[in-house]
Motif scaffolding. Structure first.
Motif, short mmCIF file in Angstrom:
data_model
loop_
_atom_site.label_atom_id
_atom_site.label_comp_id
_atom_site.label_asym_id
_atom_site.label_seq_id
_atom_site.Cartn_x
_atom_site.Cartn_y
_atom_site.Cartn_z
N LEU A 138 76.13 -63.51 41.71
CA LEU A 138 76.37 -64.79 42.00
C LEU A 138 77.17 -64.87 42.92
N LEU A 192 72.51 -73.77 43.69
CA LEU A 192 71.62 -73.11 42.92
C LEU A 192 70.20 -73.68 43.21
N GLU A 198 68.41 -76.09 40.33
CA GLU A 198 68.58 -77.01 39.82
C GLU A 198 68.37 -77.34 40.87
N TYR A 203 77.32 -71.18 30.44
CA TYR A 203 77.66 -71.48 31.72
C TYR A 203 79.01 -71.08 32.11
N GLY A 204 79.90 -70.96 32.93
CA GLY A 204 81.02 -71.34 33.75
C GLY A 204 81.94 -73.05 33.43
N GLU A 207 83.60 -67.80 32.86
CA GLU A 207 82.39 -67.72 32.73
C GLU A 207 82.25 -67.45 31.18
N LYS A 208 80.54 -67.76 31.38
CA LYS A 208 79.90 -67.56 29.49
C LYS A 208 80.74 -67.60 28.46
N ILE A 232 80.24 -75.78 34.54
CA ILE A 232 79.83 -75.49 36.58
C ILE A 232 78.46 -76.12 36.77
N ILE A 233 77.85 -77.56 37.09
CA ILE A 233 76.63 -77.12 37.54
C ILE A 233 76.38 -76.42 38.72
N GLY A 234 75.10 -76.38 39.44
CA GLY A 234 74.97 -75.37 40.65
C GLY A 234 74.94 -76.56 42.11
N TYR A 255 78.77 -76.29 44.87
CA TYR A 255 80.06 -76.16 44.56
C TYR A 255 80.17 -76.33 46.10
N GLN A 301 81.02 -62.02 38.72
CA GLN A 301 80.31 -63.65 39.38
C GLN A 301 81.56 -64.20 39.39
N THR A 306 82.30 -67.47 39.11
CA THR A 306 82.83 -68.47 38.51
C THR A 306 84.83 -67.42 38.82
C1 G1P Z 1 75.15 -69.94 36.98
C2 G1P Z 1 76.85 -69.53 37.21
C3 G1P Z 1 77.82 -70.78 36.28
C4 G1P Z 1 77.05 -72.12 36.50
C5 G1P Z 1 75.56 -71.84 35.99
C6 G1P Z 1 75.23 -73.29 36.47
O1 G1P Z 1 74.53 -69.04 35.89
O2 G1P Z 1 77.60 -68.07 36.82
O3 G1P Z 1 79.20 -70.37 36.40
O4 G1P Z 1 77.26 -72.69 35.16
O5 G1P Z 1 74.91 -70.95 37.11
O6 G1P Z 1 74.00 -73.40 35.85
P1 G1P Z 1 72.98 -68.66 35.60
O7 G1P Z 1 72.84 -69.96 35.43
O8 G1P Z 1 73.03 -67.43 37.28
O9 G1P Z 1 73.50 -67.40 34.93
#
Ligand code: G1P
Length: 300
Positions: A120, A140, A143, A179-180, A201-202, A214-216, A218, A240, A242
């Protein structure tokens, strides 16, 4: 970078929205062999349209799609088509026709390319020259949200404070590792807004600093691009976003705000199906017949 330069983004409002859409959508194989996951329909409106509508409702005048060269249907979707708009209008769906008409007219759309799935952070970095030196939002498209309340609040916060703002949600601790995850400052109120002093991150559940993920959504200041340039790849080779936010928050806390609207995670078949059913039940043209069928079906 000296502090004075960060303050340059005080009272600058985000007008550009970046939508990372270069992923291969492997969780939706086989359909994504031919159909980009961003074009999967929520009843008859693609996820991408709903996410663009949200960005526009929060003031976006320029949408930057980060796509992959193989995903030509994404470009076909954002190409203007007066004939489609006319047909939709003639079918009585004026609101949808108006939403379609904005794309490429009063709202400019740029497509930039990410050559490979390199994370990302890399995807957002690909949008740098299209964004320029201004705050911008990132949505993102895995979502979808019930409305643009959260994004508007993030845009307002970034404009007011001159630091990035991210959407958050509390989840059960068993889910944090997907998630982040943020560390709120000790003085942040329980329900936010939070001063984010760190983010990871994760993390493994045992290492997670909180259950605030963190949701998608920002809204970021453009100095994040320098942090992206400086990123080291994770073990999987991905950069990342994040990690870039972490570098920013260690300098000066970012803002975190809880989402209080509906949210669907359409990045998995189950989440997508849930969104389709929920949204079908809000559509005046679909709801009566669909509800009757569903009620009977579930009663079987
Ligand atoms: C990404 C981000 C993560 C965030 C998430 C939200 O992860 O890297 O920090 O919490 O989106 O949906 P991914 O879903 O691409 O693994």
């Amino acid at each position: 970078m000296p502090n004075g330069i960060w303050l340059a983004w005080d009272s600058m409002r985000s007008r550009t929205a970046v939508i990372p859409a270069a992923g291969l959508g492997t969780r939706f194989y086989p359909v994504t062999k031919a159909v980009p996951k961003e074009l999967l329909p929520i009843v008859d409106v693609p996820v991408l349209q709903l996410v663009m509508d949200e960005a526009i409702a929060a003031g976006a005048e320029h949408i930057v799609l980060v796509s992959h060269v193989s995903k030509t249907p994404v470009e076909a979707y954002v190409a203007p088509s007066a004939a489609v708009i006319d047909k939709v209008r003639a079918s009585g769906r004026d609101d949808l026709a108006n939403r379609l008409a904005r794309i490429g007219a009063d709202v400019r759309v740029s497509v930039v390319y990410q050559d490979a799935p390199r994370g990302l952070g890399h995807a957002v970095g690909c949008a740098r020259s299209a964004v320029g030196d201004e705050p911008f939002s990132v949505l993102l498209p895995d979502e979808i949200m019930g409305d643009a309340t959260l994004l508007n609040a993030l845009v307002d916060s970034c404009e007011k404070k001159g630091v990035g703002a991210v959407g958050l949600m509390r989840v059960p601790m068993e889910q944090v590792s997907a998630y982040g995850v943020i560390t709120p400052s000790a003085s942040s109120p329980d329900e936010g807004p939070y001063d984010i002093v760190d983010v990871v991150e994760k993390p493994a559940q045992a290492d997670a600093p909180s259950n605030l993920i963190i949701i998608g959504r920002y809204v970021l200041t453009p100095d994040v691009f320098e942090e992206i340039d400086a990123l080291k790849p994770h073990a999987n080779g991905e950069l990342q976003l994040t990690d870039a936010l972490r570098a920013q928050s260690l300098r000066s806390p970012l803002t975190g705000m809880l989402n209080r609207s509906q949210r669907w995670d359409t990045g998995t078949p189950m989440g997508w199906l849930t969104a389709v059913v929920d949204i079908a039940l809000t559509r005046p043209d679909i709801e009566p017949g669909f509800r009757a069928w569903l009620t009977q079906r579930l009663g079987d």
